[in-house]
Design a protein around this motif. Sequence first.
Motif, PDB file in Angstrom:
ATOM      1  N   MET A  82      43.211  14.724  11.847  1.00 50.22           N
ATOM      2  CA  MET A  82      44.099  15.876  12.020  1.00 50.22           C
ATOM      3  C   MET A  82      45.377  15.473  12.750  1.00 50.22           C
ATOM      4  N   SER A  83      46.465  16.176  12.412  1.00 46.62           N
ATOM      5  CA  SER A  83      47.777  15.873  12.996  1.00 46.62           C
ATOM      6  C   SER A  83      48.246  17.012  13.888  1.00 46.62           C
ATOM      7  N   VAL A  84      48.743  16.655  15.056  1.00 47.85           N
ATOM      8  CA  VAL A  84      49.208  17.621  16.045  1.00 47.85           C
ATOM      9  C   VAL A  84      50.675  17.336  16.361  1.00 47.85           C
ATOM     10  N   LEU A  85      51.485  18.379  16.339  1.00 44.32           N
ATOM     11  CA  LEU A  85      52.895  18.257  16.727  1.00 44.32           C
ATOM     12  C   LEU A  85      53.124  19.084  17.982  1.00 44.32           C
ATOM     13  N   SER A  86      53.665  18.460  19.006  1.00 42.42           N
ATOM     14  CA  SER A  86      53.997  19.159  20.244  1.00 42.42           C
ATOM     15  C   SER A  86      55.516  19.190  20.412  1.00 42.42           C
TER      16      SER A  86
ATOM     17  N   GLY B  66      43.143  12.722  17.831  1.00 43.91           N
ATOM     18  CA  GLY B  66      43.907  13.041  16.639  1.00 43.91           C
ATOM     19  C   GLY B  66      45.188  12.240  16.533  1.00 43.91           C
ATOM     20  N   LYS B  67      45.997  12.583  15.526  1.00 45.49           N
ATOM     21  CA  LYS B  67      47.310  11.962  15.341  1.00 45.49           C
ATOM     22  C   LYS B  67      48.335  12.865  16.008  1.00 45.49           C
ATOM     23  N   TYR B  68      48.802  12.448  17.162  1.00 44.79           N
ATOM     24  CA  TYR B  68      49.636  13.300  18.016  1.00 44.79           C
ATOM     25  C   TYR B  68      51.074  12.817  17.988  1.00 44.79           C
ATOM     26  N   TYR B  69      51.991  13.757  17.770  1.00 39.52           N
ATOM     27  CA  TYR B  69      53.411  13.408  17.764  1.00 39.52           C
ATOM     28  C   TYR B  69      54.163  14.410  18.614  1.00 39.52           C
ATOM     29  N   SER B  70      54.981  13.925  19.543  1.00 41.84           N
ATOM     30  CA  SER B  70      55.675  14.816  20.478  1.00 41.84           C
ATOM     31  C   SER B  70      57.186  14.713  20.314  1.00 41.84           C
ATOM     32  N   ILE B  71      57.831  15.868  20.335  1.00 38.30           N
ATOM     33  CA  ILE B  71      59.285  15.943  20.268  1.00 38.30           C
ATOM     34  C   ILE B  71      59.791  16.637  21.529  1.00 38.30           C
ATOM     35  N   ASP B  72      60.689  15.986  22.221  1.00 40.37           N
ATOM     36  CA  ASP B  72      61.308  16.574  23.409  1.00 40.37           C
ATOM     37  C   ASP B  72      62.520  17.399  22.998  1.00 40.37           C
TER      38      ASP B  72
ATOM     39  N   ILE C 113      48.360  10.572  33.322  1.00 41.17           N
ATOM     40  CA  ILE C 113      48.414   9.592  32.233  1.00 41.17           C
ATOM     41  C   ILE C 113      49.785   9.694  31.588  1.00 41.17           C
ATOM     42  N   LYS C 114      50.533   8.636  31.665  1.00 44.03           N
ATOM     43  CA  LYS C 114      51.943   8.678  31.257  1.00 44.03           C
ATOM     44  C   LYS C 114      52.101   8.222  29.804  1.00 44.03           C
ATOM     45  N   THR C 115      52.051   9.190  28.893  1.00 47.47           N
ATOM     46  CA  THR C 115      52.250   8.925  27.472  1.00 47.47           C
ATOM     47  C   THR C 115      53.674   9.292  27.102  1.00 47.47           C
ATOM     48  N   ARG C 116      54.414   8.356  26.582  1.00 48.03           N
ATOM     49  CA  ARG C 116      55.828   8.582  26.285  1.00 48.03           C
ATOM     50  C   ARG C 116      56.013   9.585  25.157  1.00 48.03           C
ATOM     51  N   ILE C 117      57.034  10.419  25.297  1.00 50.10           N
ATOM     52  CA  ILE C 117      57.470  11.301  24.216  1.00 50.10           C
ATOM     53  C   ILE C 117      57.905  10.432  23.026  1.00 50.10           C
ATOM     54  N   ASN C 118      57.563  10.859  21.811  1.00 54.95           N
ATOM     55  CA  ASN C 118      57.916  10.056  20.635  1.00 54.95           C
ATOM     56  C   ASN C 118      59.412  10.044  20.347  1.00 54.95           C
ATOM     57  N   GLU C 119      60.056  11.210  20.483  1.00 58.34           N
ATOM     58  CA  GLU C 119      61.499  11.247  20.227  1.00 58.34           C
ATOM     59  C   GLU C 119      62.121  12.497  20.832  1.00 58.34           C
TER      60      GLU C 119
ATOM     61  N   LYS D  31      57.142  18.003   6.521  1.00 61.13           N
ATOM     62  CA  LYS D  31      56.771  19.330   6.024  1.00 61.13           C
ATOM     63  C   LYS D  31      55.348  19.333   5.477  1.00 61.13           C
ATOM     64  N   ASN D  32      54.675  20.483   5.666  1.00 59.80           N
ATOM     65  CA  ASN D  32      53.297  20.670   5.201  1.00 59.80           C
ATOM     66  C   ASN D  32      52.380  19.546   5.681  1.00 59.80           C
ATOM     67  N   HIS D  33      52.565  19.133   6.919  1.00 58.26           N
ATOM     68  CA  HIS D  33      51.892  17.928   7.420  1.00 58.26           C
ATOM     69  C   HIS D  33      50.943  18.186   8.589  1.00 58.26           C
ATOM     70  N   TYR D  34      51.280  19.108   9.456  1.00 55.95           N
ATOM     71  CA  TYR D  34      50.552  19.252  10.725  1.00 55.95           C
ATOM     72  C   TYR D  34      49.475  20.336  10.667  1.00 55.95           C
ATOM     73  N   ASP D  35      48.358  20.034  11.349  1.00 57.06           N
ATOM     74  CA  ASP D  35      47.265  21.006  11.440  1.00 57.06           C
ATOM     75  C   ASP D  35      47.540  22.041  12.520  1.00 57.06           C
ATOM     76  N   ILE D  36      48.223  21.621  13.565  1.00 60.65           N
ATOM     77  CA  ILE D  36      48.583  22.567  14.632  1.00 60.65           C
ATOM     78  C   ILE D  36      49.887  22.124  15.295  1.00 60.65           C
ATOM     79  N   ILE D  37      50.690  23.110  15.650  1.00 59.09           N
ATOM     80  CA  ILE D  37      51.917  22.883  16.420  1.00 59.09           C
ATOM     81  C   ILE D  37      51.754  23.572  17.764  1.00 59.09           C
ATOM     82  N   ILE D  38      52.087  22.856  18.827  1.00 59.88           N
ATOM     83  CA  ILE D  38      51.970  23.382  20.185  1.00 59.88           C
ATOM     84  C   ILE D  38      53.359  23.494  20.800  1.00 59.88           C
TER      85      ILE D  38
END
Length: 230
Positions: A17-21, A41-47, A70-76, A87-94
């Motif tokens: 599953m893919s998660v976008l924050s 999961g597959k986690y991707y974060s946007i600041d 736990i210091k996990t860097r923002i992806n972009e 598009k049509n990619h993520y299971d959940i957006i936070i």
Amino acid sequence: ILFKDINKISKSINKNMSVLSIERGGLYGNISLLAPFFHKGKYYSIDCSGYNIKKRKAYNKHLVHHKEIIKTRINEHQFYQKLKAKKNHYDIIIIPNLIHHIAEHDNLIKKCRSFLKKNGKIYIFDSILRELHQEPDDYLRFTPYGLKKKLQKHKFKILETKKSGGPFSAIAYCWDQALQYLPKNLRIKKTNWFYKKEFKKLMSYDKKFKKNLIRKHTSFPLSYSILAKK
């Protein structure tokens, strides 16, 4: 409720599953406070910290440097006005604690819908009672009912709404903010008084006195969360 909700959501995520924050990680030294929850999961974060973040930099240094974080860097970094993702990619957006820093909500919600898979979910946490902060990047306070209407306008189905806090924790929050305006010596004195004498009492009142006895159809939450489905 934010971290309780996130903990619950993370337990439903598997490795496929893919998660976008979409968050304000720039305020925390470009780390995502939520990423560690989603290690399965597959986690991707946007600041989306706004145009002023580069000159202001992180202000939550006690969190940035805390040894247990736990210091996990923002992806972009992206500006929300030009937000792009698969598009049509993520299971959940936070979207945690960000909505009041957004001026163009319809555009954001419309884009989030396009990023979600069929039946994908969106989770939003936001405050109702807050001081003006990170000025001028502070625009609007939705009530949970107002944000529900906004999501429904873009064809989201509301699954769950939660409210957190009450009138006495609202008083505590305002006291905490007011203390920051006092000169240092007076601030130290009043802070010691407040947290030793009054804080626990106020917080216990929220648990004990939950109903307005004078006015019907009234509540006083500090924050809320909404879970909705595409």
